[in-house]
Design an enzyme around this catalytic site. Structure first.
Site, PDB file in Angstrom:
ATOM      1  N   TYR A  88       0.813  -1.222   0.000  1.00 34.69           N
ATOM      2  CA  TYR A  88       0.000   0.000   0.000  1.00 34.69           C
ATOM      3  C   TYR A  88       0.845   1.269   0.000  1.00 34.69           C
ATOM      4  O   TYR A  88       0.417   2.311  -0.478  1.00 34.69           O
ATOM      5  CB  TYR A  88      -0.939   0.003   1.209  1.00 34.69           C
ATOM      6  CG  TYR A  88      -2.218  -0.732   0.917  1.00 34.69           C
ATOM      7  CD1 TYR A  88      -3.332  -0.058   0.443  1.00 34.69           C
ATOM      8  CD2 TYR A  88      -2.306  -2.108   1.076  1.00 34.69           C
ATOM      9  CE1 TYR A  88      -4.514  -0.724   0.138  1.00 34.69           C
ATOM     10  CE2 TYR A  88      -3.477  -2.793   0.780  1.00 34.69           C
ATOM     11  CZ  TYR A  88      -4.582  -2.089   0.307  1.00 34.69           C
ATOM     12  OH  TYR A  88      -5.735  -2.743  -0.007  1.00 34.69           O
ATOM     13  N   ILE A  89       2.026   1.213   0.570  1.00 37.43           N
ATOM     14  CA  ILE A  89       2.886   2.391   0.614  1.00 37.43           C
ATOM     15  C   ILE A  89       4.014   2.285  -0.404  1.00 37.43           C
ATOM     16  O   ILE A  89       4.282   3.223  -1.162  1.00 37.43           O
ATOM     17  CB  ILE A  89       3.483   2.573   2.044  1.00 37.43           C
ATOM     18  CG1 ILE A  89       2.354   2.748   3.057  1.00 37.43           C
ATOM     19  CG2 ILE A  89       4.471   3.732   2.084  1.00 37.43           C
ATOM     20  CD1 ILE A  89       1.410   3.902   2.774  1.00 37.43           C
ATOM     21  N   ASN A  99      -1.362   8.341  15.358  1.00 40.33           N
ATOM     22  CA  ASN A  99      -2.398   7.307  15.286  1.00 40.33           C
ATOM     23  C   ASN A  99      -2.927   6.934  16.673  1.00 40.33           C
ATOM     24  O   ASN A  99      -4.099   6.589  16.827  1.00 40.33           O
ATOM     25  CB  ASN A  99      -1.872   6.091  14.528  1.00 40.33           C
ATOM     26  CG  ASN A  99      -1.911   6.327  13.025  1.00 40.33           C
ATOM     27  OD1 ASN A  99      -2.421   7.346  12.564  1.00 40.33           O
ATOM     28  ND2 ASN A  99      -1.378   5.398  12.261  1.00 40.33           N
ATOM     29  N   ASP A 131       9.960  -7.235  -4.025  1.00 37.38           N
ATOM     30  CA  ASP A 131       8.957  -7.839  -3.149  1.00 37.38           C
ATOM     31  C   ASP A 131       9.242  -9.332  -3.048  1.00 37.38           C
ATOM     32  O   ASP A 131       9.698  -9.946  -4.018  1.00 37.38           O
ATOM     33  CB  ASP A 131       7.540  -7.588  -3.678  1.00 37.38           C
ATOM     34  CG  ASP A 131       6.509  -7.647  -2.559  1.00 37.38           C
ATOM     35  OD1 ASP A 131       5.987  -6.595  -2.166  1.00 37.38           O
ATOM     36  OD2 ASP A 131       6.257  -8.777  -2.045  1.00 37.38           O
ATOM     37  N   CYS A 150      -3.730   0.442  10.683  1.00 38.19           N
ATOM     38  CA  CYS A 150      -2.840   1.466  11.255  1.00 38.19           C
ATOM     39  C   CYS A 150      -3.274   1.810  12.665  1.00 38.19           C
ATOM     40  O   CYS A 150      -2.574   1.546  13.643  1.00 38.19           O
ATOM     41  CB  CYS A 150      -2.869   2.720  10.411  1.00 38.19           C
ATOM     42  SG  CYS A 150      -2.563   2.381   8.685  1.00 38.19           S
ATOM     43  N   TYR A 166     -13.692  -1.231   6.383  1.00 35.35           N
ATOM     44  CA  TYR A 166     -13.267  -0.723   7.694  1.00 35.35           C
ATOM     45  C   TYR A 166     -13.640   0.720   7.919  1.00 35.35           C
ATOM     46  O   TYR A 166     -13.647   1.198   9.047  1.00 35.35           O
ATOM     47  CB  TYR A 166     -11.772  -0.974   7.927  1.00 35.35           C
ATOM     48  CG  TYR A 166     -10.822   0.089   7.433  1.00 35.35           C
ATOM     49  CD1 TYR A 166     -10.338   0.057   6.131  1.00 35.35           C
ATOM     50  CD2 TYR A 166     -10.385   1.110   8.264  1.00 35.35           C
ATOM     51  CE1 TYR A 166      -9.451   1.013   5.675  1.00 35.35           C
ATOM     52  CE2 TYR A 166      -9.496   2.069   7.823  1.00 35.35           C
ATOM     53  CZ  TYR A 166      -9.038   2.025   6.524  1.00 35.35           C
ATOM     54  OH  TYR A 166      -8.161   2.985   6.089  1.00 35.35           O
ATOM     55  N   LYS A 167     -13.986   1.429   6.827  1.00 29.99           N
ATOM     56  CA  LYS A 167     -14.491   2.804   6.960  1.00 29.99           C
ATOM     57  C   LYS A 167     -15.253   3.190   5.703  1.00 29.99           C
ATOM     58  O   LYS A 167     -15.248   2.444   4.724  1.00 29.99           O
ATOM     59  CB  LYS A 167     -13.354   3.763   7.278  1.00 29.99           C
ATOM     60  CG  LYS A 167     -12.349   3.979   6.163  1.00 29.99           C
ATOM     61  CD  LYS A 167     -11.373   5.065   6.609  1.00 29.99           C
ATOM     62  CE  LYS A 167     -10.452   5.476   5.480  1.00 29.99           C
ATOM     63  NZ  LYS A 167      -9.569   6.555   5.869  1.00 29.99           N
ATOM     64  N   VAL A 189      -0.122   8.842   4.853  1.00 32.63           N
ATOM     65  CA  VAL A 189      -1.167   8.997   3.849  1.00 32.63           C
ATOM     66  C   VAL A 189      -2.442   8.258   4.231  1.00 32.63           C
ATOM     67  O   VAL A 189      -2.392   7.212   4.876  1.00 32.63           O
ATOM     68  CB  VAL A 189      -0.672   8.509   2.476  1.00 32.63           C
ATOM     69  CG1 VAL A 189       0.373   9.464   1.929  1.00 32.63           C
ATOM     70  CG2 VAL A 189      -0.097   7.104   2.565  1.00 32.63           C
ATOM     71  N   LYS A 205       4.873   9.419  14.311  1.00 30.09           N
ATOM     72  CA  LYS A 205       3.889   8.576  13.634  1.00 30.09           C
ATOM     73  C   LYS A 205       2.994   7.844  14.641  1.00 30.09           C
ATOM     74  O   LYS A 205       1.764   7.827  14.521  1.00 30.09           O
ATOM     75  CB  LYS A 205       4.648   7.557  12.764  1.00 30.09           C
ATOM     76  CG  LYS A 205       3.821   6.421  12.259  1.00 30.09           C
ATOM     77  CD  LYS A 205       2.903   6.867  11.166  1.00 30.09           C
ATOM     78  CE  LYS A 205       1.919   5.781  10.803  1.00 30.09           C
ATOM     79  NZ  LYS A 205       1.260   6.004   9.566  1.00 30.09           N
TER      80      LYS A 205
END
Ligand code: SAJ
Length: 438
Positions: free
Chosen positions: A13-14, A219, A33, A269, A325-326, A164, A215
């Site tokens: 994702y990042i 969160n 990867d 996160c 999740y949202k 992000v 960071k």
């Protein structure tokens, strides 16, 4: 520093958006990867994650030849580590009677180890993965120094948190302020020069451990604030108050900004990062620990609300609206909505879920392909995610599709009086039964 070639370890994702953004800014990027399927997908012109705009930028990066992918790193001017830092599924820590989760740092360890043979004098290494405080200096630095080179002297080492928001990654990657923490000021400077290639937001230099804490503090603050909103919802129910009204009134105060209660905190996160503080300092984190517990209990709390609405849950057909999740995202990982669905299934409810952003849903949760099919024979409609589509439902249209007149709203998605006017009995999370709407 002059950056001709960058090696990005971890194309998730990042890592993938970051690698592609560097590539479309003219840098040669070597993406690494360990997952062969991810590499094959990318080589065949596909992407393995959903993020608005990502496909276009990855395609452009690969077509231009600036982004290539492989299983092992190569020599480069800079190495960026963006691998996952999940929990151990089967290991926990304990302090007094409190059981806490432990970060699984194996991916960071392997990524740092993979860099060692390719590390050269003058290189820069940046860790981006969210990590417990001191990971850069206590875990990554000693591994990289196995190369015989010294961090801060022979090569630069820094930590830079990604901040992000899923759904907005490509814009926020460029526009957000970026914190770069070096193991020395020169390392921070080198990191700042790297991100200046595409970051338009402010780039602020600090030390590595401060950057790690920044960071986690961001969160954790959000998690604690959501926990208090969830506790306010419980209190409001006890006192016969509508918590949504109370929150909007409290938020008129110039220094108050209460967040929204809901079925819990999901994503990979906010529900994860606070544990990194608890794990590294359990004696100093009773508030953070308790907030995590409150948010983790919230799906159970929602289940008791559904129980209040329906009495026994066994065999009851429940139309569960939303599993993400949202709101308005297709990410179902660590989703409290999915947790509620599982809890209801566990007690014998006949759950039929509908997730417009991911029709296939999740294994173990019976899914419906259309809204109509989902609500048709339901005993109750349960709104679990505040997707725009659900907020816009017209209660009289819904009433025509189903014989149930019970709706449970856990995310303040519905206009309760309109639903009542359409004949529904409305149960809302955070609303006590003496509210003036009842
Ligand atoms: N949630 C509530 N009530 C609220 C706000 C959120 O219950 O008032 C829930 C959401 O429904 C969701 C969870 O919290 O289940 C987390 O959602 P979110 O939108 O707060 O955050 P994420 O996980 O999508 O992204 C966060 C962001 N961090 C902050 O806003 C401090 C993002 O900037 C980070 O980059 C990201 O975590 C990350 O990668 O760490």
């Amino acid at each position: 520093m002059n950056f001709q070639k960058i090696c990005v370890l971890g194309l998730g994702y990042i890592g993938l958006p970051t690698a592609s953004t560097f590539a479309t800014h003219g840098i040669r990027v070597f993406g690494v990867d360990v997952n062969r399927r991810v590499l094959d997908t990318l080589k065949n012109g596909g992407i393995h994650i959903h993020e608005p705009g990502l496909r276009t930028i990855v395609e452009a990066a690969i077509k231009s030849g600036k982004l290539t992918v492989a299983e092992q790193p190569e020599e480069a001017d800079a190495f960026l580590i963006a691998v996952p830092t999940p929990f151990y599924p089967d290991r926990t820590g304990e302090y007094n009677d409190e059981v806490y989760k432990l970060a699984d740092m194996r991916a960071v360890t392997s990524a740092a180890e993979a860099i060692v043979p390719y590390l050269r004098e003058g290189n820069l290494v940046v860790l981006e993965s969210t990590s417990p405080p001191r990971t850069t200096v206590d875990l990554v630095k000693p591994i990289l120094e196995r190369s015989g080179l010294k961090a801060g002297t022979d090569f630069h080492l820094a930590y830079s948190p990604e901040r992000v928001l899923p759904g907005q990654i490509l814009r926020e990657l460029i526009d957000n302020a970026r914190v770069i923490g070096g193991v020395t000021p020169e390392s921070a400077q080198a990191g700042a020069e790297l991100y200046a290639i595409f970051v338009k937001g402010k780039i602020i230099q600090t030390d590595a451990t401060t950057a790690e804490m920044v960071k986690l503090m961001e969160n954790t603050t959000r998690d604690v604030n959501i926990a208090i909103a969830n506790e306010f919802a419980r209190l409001a129910e006890r006192f016969g108050v509508d918590v949504w009204e109370a929150i909007s009134l409290a938020n008129l105060h110039p220094r108050i900004n209460i967040l929204s209660p809901g079925p819990g905190v999901g994503g990979h996160c906010i529900s994860v990062d606070p544990w990194f503080f608890v794990e590294t300092a359990p004696d100093l984190t009773p508030l953070i620990y308790t907030a995590r517990k409150v948010n983790d209990e919230q799906p159970h709390y929602v289940m008791s609300l559904v129980q209040k609405a329906l009495g026994s849950l066994k065999g009851k057909r429940i139309a569960a609206l939303g599993l993400a999740y949202k709101p308005d995202v297709d990410d179902l990982r660590e989703s409290p909505a999915a947790e509620v669905a599982h809890l209801l299934l566990d007690v014998g409810a006949d759950v039929r879920a509908f997730e417009p952003f991911k029709m296939d849903g999740l294994p173990g949760i019976p899914m419906c392909r259309t809204f109509e099919e989902t609500v048709k024979d339901a005993d109750a409609i349960l709104v679990l995610v505040r997707h725009s589509q659900f907020r816009e439902m017209d209660p009289s249209d819904v009433a025509a599709l189903t014989s149930t007149r019970v709706v449970v709203d856990t995310v303040n998605a519905l206009d309760a009086s309109a639903w009542k006017d359409a004949g529904f009995e409305v149960f809302r999370l955070g609303v006590g039964k003496f509210s003036i709407l009842d």
